[in-house]
Design a protein around this motif. Structure first.
Motif, short mmCIF file in Angstrom:
data_model
loop_
_atom_site.label_atom_id
_atom_site.label_comp_id
_atom_site.label_asym_id
_atom_site.label_seq_id
_atom_site.Cartn_x
_atom_site.Cartn_y
_atom_site.Cartn_z
N LEU A 333 0.83 -1.21 0.00
CA LEU A 333 0.00 0.00 0.00
C LEU A 333 0.86 1.26 0.00
O LEU A 333 0.52 2.26 -0.64
CB LEU A 333 -0.92 0.00 1.22
CG LEU A 333 -2.02 -1.07 1.23
CD1 LEU A 333 -2.81 -1.02 2.54
CD2 LEU A 333 -2.96 -0.89 0.05
N LEU A 334 1.99 1.22 0.70
CA LEU A 334 2.89 2.38 0.73
C LEU A 334 3.45 2.64 -0.67
O LEU A 334 3.54 3.80 -1.10
CB LEU A 334 4.03 2.10 1.72
CG LEU A 334 4.95 3.27 2.08
CD1 LEU A 334 4.16 4.42 2.69
CD2 LEU A 334 6.03 2.80 3.05
N GLY A 335 3.79 1.58 -1.38
CA GLY A 335 4.28 1.74 -2.75
C GLY A 335 3.22 2.33 -3.67
O GLY A 335 3.52 3.19 -4.51
N ILE A 336 1.96 1.88 -3.49
CA ILE A 336 0.86 2.42 -4.31
C ILE A 336 0.66 3.90 -4.00
O ILE A 336 0.45 4.73 -4.91
CB ILE A 336 -0.43 1.63 -4.04
CG1 ILE A 336 -0.28 0.19 -4.56
CG2 ILE A 336 -1.63 2.31 -4.70
CD1 ILE A 336 -1.43 -0.72 -4.18
N ALA A 337 0.73 4.26 -2.71
CA ALA A 337 0.56 5.67 -2.32
C ALA A 337 1.61 6.55 -2.97
O ALA A 337 1.32 7.67 -3.41
CB ALA A 337 0.62 5.79 -0.80
N PHE A 338 2.82 6.06 -3.08
CA PHE A 338 3.90 6.87 -3.64
C PHE A 338 3.77 7.03 -5.15
O PHE A 338 4.36 7.94 -5.73
CB PHE A 338 5.26 6.27 -3.27
CG PHE A 338 5.80 6.82 -1.99
CD1 PHE A 338 6.79 7.79 -2.00
CD2 PHE A 338 5.30 6.41 -0.76
CE1 PHE A 338 7.28 8.32 -0.83
CE2 PHE A 338 5.78 6.93 0.41
CZ PHE A 338 6.78 7.89 0.39
N ILE A 339 2.99 6.17 -5.79
CA ILE A 339 2.71 6.38 -7.21
C ILE A 339 1.90 7.66 -7.38
O ILE A 339 2.13 8.47 -8.29
CB ILE A 339 1.96 5.18 -7.81
CG1 ILE A 339 2.87 3.95 -7.83
CG2 ILE A 339 1.48 5.49 -9.23
CD1 ILE A 339 2.20 2.69 -8.35
N PHE A 340 0.93 7.89 -6.47
CA PHE A 340 0.13 9.13 -6.53
C PHE A 340 0.98 10.35 -6.22
O PHE A 340 0.77 11.42 -6.78
CB PHE A 340 -1.02 9.05 -5.52
CG PHE A 340 -2.06 8.02 -5.86
CD1 PHE A 340 -2.87 8.15 -6.97
CD2 PHE A 340 -2.23 6.91 -5.06
CE1 PHE A 340 -3.82 7.21 -7.29
CE2 PHE A 340 -3.18 5.95 -5.35
CZ PHE A 340 -3.98 6.09 -6.47
N ILE A 341 1.95 10.20 -5.31
CA ILE A 341 2.70 11.36 -4.83
C ILE A 341 3.88 11.71 -5.73
O ILE A 341 4.07 12.86 -6.13
CB ILE A 341 3.23 11.10 -3.40
CG1 ILE A 341 2.07 10.77 -2.46
CG2 ILE A 341 4.00 12.29 -2.88
CD1 ILE A 341 2.51 10.11 -1.18
#
Length: 543
Positions: A333-341
Motif C-alpha cells: 500500500l505504501l508503494g501504491i501511495a507513492f505512485i500518486f505522490i
C-alpha cells in the motif's frame, strides 16, 4: 504455576535495571536523526560525512555484538552489562565535547560498541533469569525499552532543535541512564546458569528461589537446577567450532535468518529516514515531518506494549506469521501511495523541468517547486519568485496519496512492532544450548547490525534508481520469502525450559513447525547420530 505467572518484585527490579541498556540502545540509534540536522549546518558536512556519522554507531555495534559473546561466557553477563554502561558514558562524553568531525565519529563508534554488547547480552540475561511462563513478556520488555529510547530521542531532539549547541545536550543526555544502571549493578545477580557452570550451585539456588518467589514449591527450583545440570552433561559445546554441529547450526541459521529479515524488512529506514520519507510523501516542512516522525515512534512503542501483553499467550511463531503478512500489506500500500505522490519515476533526471510532480521535485537537491506555475525548476532560477521545497500546494489526488502513505507507514510499523520487532531477540535468547548461547547470540547480533548497515546506506540510493515505490515493493518481496522460511523452519518455543528448546531442532528434512514439540530429553551425541532420520517415536514429536 499461578505464582510463577506473577514473578516477585525482585524480578521486575532486575529487568528494569538491565533494560536500561535497551533504552540506551534505542536512544543512541535514534538521537542522530535530530542531531544531524543541526550538526551538518554548523560544521558544513558533506553527504558522505553525514553517512559516516550515522553509520559509525552501526559499525561499532557490529564489532561489539560479535565479540561480546566471547567475553560474556568468560566473565559473565553482569560484567558485560557493567562494561557496556561505562562505554556508553565514555562515548557520550566524547560526542558531547567533540570539536571536530573525526572526534564525533570516534564517539559514535565507541557508543556503537556498547550498543552491540547491550543488544546481545540483555535478551540472554533476561532469558536465562526469567521463569519460563513469562519469559516472552520479560524479554520483550527490552524491546519496549529500545522503542521508548527512540521516542525519547525524537522528543529531546525536537525540544532542543532551536537551542544553541542543542545537539551536544542531545548526546549528553544519554550518559545519565548509564550512570543509573551502574548504580543498580551492585544489586543485580549473575545469571544462575553462569553460576552453575562455575560450580557455585548454592548461589544459583538462592537466586532461583528469589526469581520464583516463596509461593512456588522447592521442587520447582530443584527441577530447574537438575535441567541445567542435565544440559551441561550432554551439550559438550563451548567453542565457536561447535556451532557447526547439527544441533547448534540449525538454531543458529534460524536466529540469523530472523535477524536478517528484521533488517531487510526495511523498518530501520522508517526510523532513520522517517523525516525524509514523510518529505517524499508531501509533509515537506521540517516541523510537520518531525511531528509525524514522533507519531511513528510512538506507534512502535505502543504496539510493543501490545506484544508484551500477548506474546506468552499467543506464541512467538504465530505473532511472526501475522507480523510478516501485515508488513507485506503495509509496504504494498505504501508503494501504491507513492505512485500518486511521486509517480514511478527515478530521481535521476538531467533537468529539473522533467519532474512533473512536486514529490519527485522535492527529492532532488538541485530542484525547487513553483506552486504558482506548478513546475519544477533549478534552485535559484530567477524566472520564478515562489520556489520552495514544500509540497503543500498539491492536488486533492496527491493529498489523498499523502495521507494514504502516512496511514500505510503507521500500519507497517505497528505490525513490525507486534512481531518481527521483538520475536527475533526473544527466540535468539531461547534456542541455543547453554554452552554456546553467548557465542551464537553474538553472531546473530552481528548479523543484525551488518544487515542494518547495508539497508541504511542503500535506501536513498535505491529510491533514486528503482523509485520509492519499487524500493518498498522490494522489501515486501523479501518479507514474502521470509514468511515462507518462518513457516517452514521456526518452531514455537513458548512454555519450554531453555534446556528443552534445542530438542525442537532434531531430525532432518523440511517441515512446517505447526505445534510445539513433545520434548523428551536426548543427549547431543544421540541427536547428531539421528540427525538425518527422525522417527515418530524418537522423542522429537510431530509438527
Amino acid at each position: 504455576m499461578a505464582a510463577a505467572n506473577r514473578p516477585p518484585k525482585f524480578v521486575y527490579f532486575v529487568v528494569f535495571c538491565i533494560t536500561i541498556g535497551g533504552l540506551l540502545f534505542g536512544y543512541d540509534t535514534g538521537v542522530i536523526s535530530g542531531a544531524l540536522v543541526v550538526i551538518k549546518d554548523d560544521w558544513h558536512l558533506t553527504n558522505t560525512q553525514q553517512e559516516f556519522i550515522v553509520g559509525g554507531t552501526t559499525l561499532g555495534a557490529i564489532v561489539g555484538g560479535l565479540f561480546s559473546g566471547y567475553f560474556a561466557d568468560r566473565w559473565g553477563r553482569r560484567v558485560i552489562t557493567c562494561l557496556s554502561s561505562i562505554v556508553f558514558i565514555v562515548g557520550a562524553l566524547i560526542m558531547t565535547f567533540s570539536s571536530h568531525y573525526s572526534v564525533l565519529i570516534a564517539g559514535r563508534v565507541v557508543v556503537g560498541l556498547a550498543v552491540g554488547a547491550a543488544s546481545m547480552v540483555v535478551p540472554i540475561y533476561i532469558g536465562e533469569l526469567a521463569p519460563k511462563e513469562v519469559r516472552g513478556r520479560l524479554v520483550t520488555l527490552n524491546v519496549l525499552a529500545i522503542t521508548g529510547g527512540q521516542l525519547i530521542a525524537y522528543l529531546i531532539a525536537w525540544a532542543l532543535a532551536d537551542v544553541h549547541n542543542g545537539w551536544r545536550w542531545m548526546f549528553a543526555v544519554s550518559a545519565f541512564p548509564a550512570v543509573v544502571q551502574l548504580c543498580c549493578l551492585p544489586w543485580l545477580p549473575e545469571s544462575p546458569r553462569v553460576l552453575i557452570r562455575r560450580g557455585q550451585e548454592e548461589k544459583a539456588r538462592a537466586i532461583l528461589r528469589r526469581v520464583y518467589g516463596s509461593k512456588v514449591p522447592e521442587s520447582l527450583v530443584e527441577d530447574e537446577l537438575a535441567s541445567v545440570h542435565q544440559s551441561m552433561r550432554t551439550e559438550n559445546a563451548s567453542k565457536y567450532r561447535d556451532l557447526l554441529r547439527t544441533i547448534n547450526l540449525r538454531p543458529l541459521l534460524v536466529a540469523c535468518m530472523l535477524q536478517l529479515m528484521q533488517q531487510f524488512s526495511g523498518f530501520n529506514t522508517a526510523m532513520y529516514y522517517s523525516a525524509t520519507i514523510l518529505k517524499m510523501a508531501g509533509f515537506s516542512s521540517t516541523k510537520s515531518a518531525t511531528q509525524f516522525s514522533i507519531a511513528i515512534a510512538a506507534t512502535n512503542m505502543i504496539m510493543t506494549i501490545v506484544a508484551i501483553l500477548i506474546i506468552d499467550r499467543f506464541g512467538r511463531r504465530r505473532l511472526l506469521l501475522v507480523s510478516f503478512v501485515g508488513m507485506i500489506v503495509g509496504l504494498v500500500l505504501l508503494g501504491i501511495a507513492f505512485i500518486f505522490i511521486v509517480g514511478l519515476v527515478k530521481i535521476t533526471k538531467d533537468s529539473c523541468v522533467e519532474y512533473v510532480k512536486c514529490g519527485a521535485c522535492a527529492l532532488d537537491d538541485r530542484c525547487r517547486w513553483s506552486p504558482g506555475s506548478m513546475i519544477c525548476a533549478n534552485e535559484g532560477n530567477s524566472m520564478y519568485g515562489d520556489l520552495t521545497t514544500s509540497c503543500e500546494s498539491i492536488t486533492t489526488r496527491d493529498k489523498a496519496g499523502t495521507w494514504m502513505a502516512l496511514a500505510s507507514l503507521i500500519f507497517y510499523v505497528a505490525l513490525y512492532a507486534v512481531g518481527l520487532g521483538n520475536v527475533p531477540w526473544l527466540v535468539q535468547s531461547e534456542i541455543f544450548a547453554q554452552g554456546i548461547r553467548s557465542k551464537a547470540g553474538s553472531i546473530a547480533t552481528a548479523t543484525n547490525w551488518t544487515s542494518n548497515f547495508i539497508v541504511s546506506v542503500t535506501f536513498l540510493t535505491m529510491t533514486l534508481h528503482i523509485t520509492a515505490s519499487g524500493t518498498f515493493w522490494l522489501y515486501a518481496g523479501i518479507l514474502l520469502v521470509g514468511l515462507c522460511l518462518v513457516y517452514l523452519f521456526v518452531p514455537e518455543t513458548k512454555g519450554l525450559k531453555l534446556e528443552d528448546v534445542q530438542q525442537l531442532f532434531m531430525g532432518g528434512g523440511i517441515r512446517a513447525y505447526r505445534k510445539r514439540a513433545n520434548v523428551v530429553p536426548k543427549t547431543v551425541d544421540e541427536i547428531d547420530e539421528n540427525a538425518g532420520s527422525l522417527s515418530p517415536s524418537g522423542g522429537g514429536g510431530r509438527y
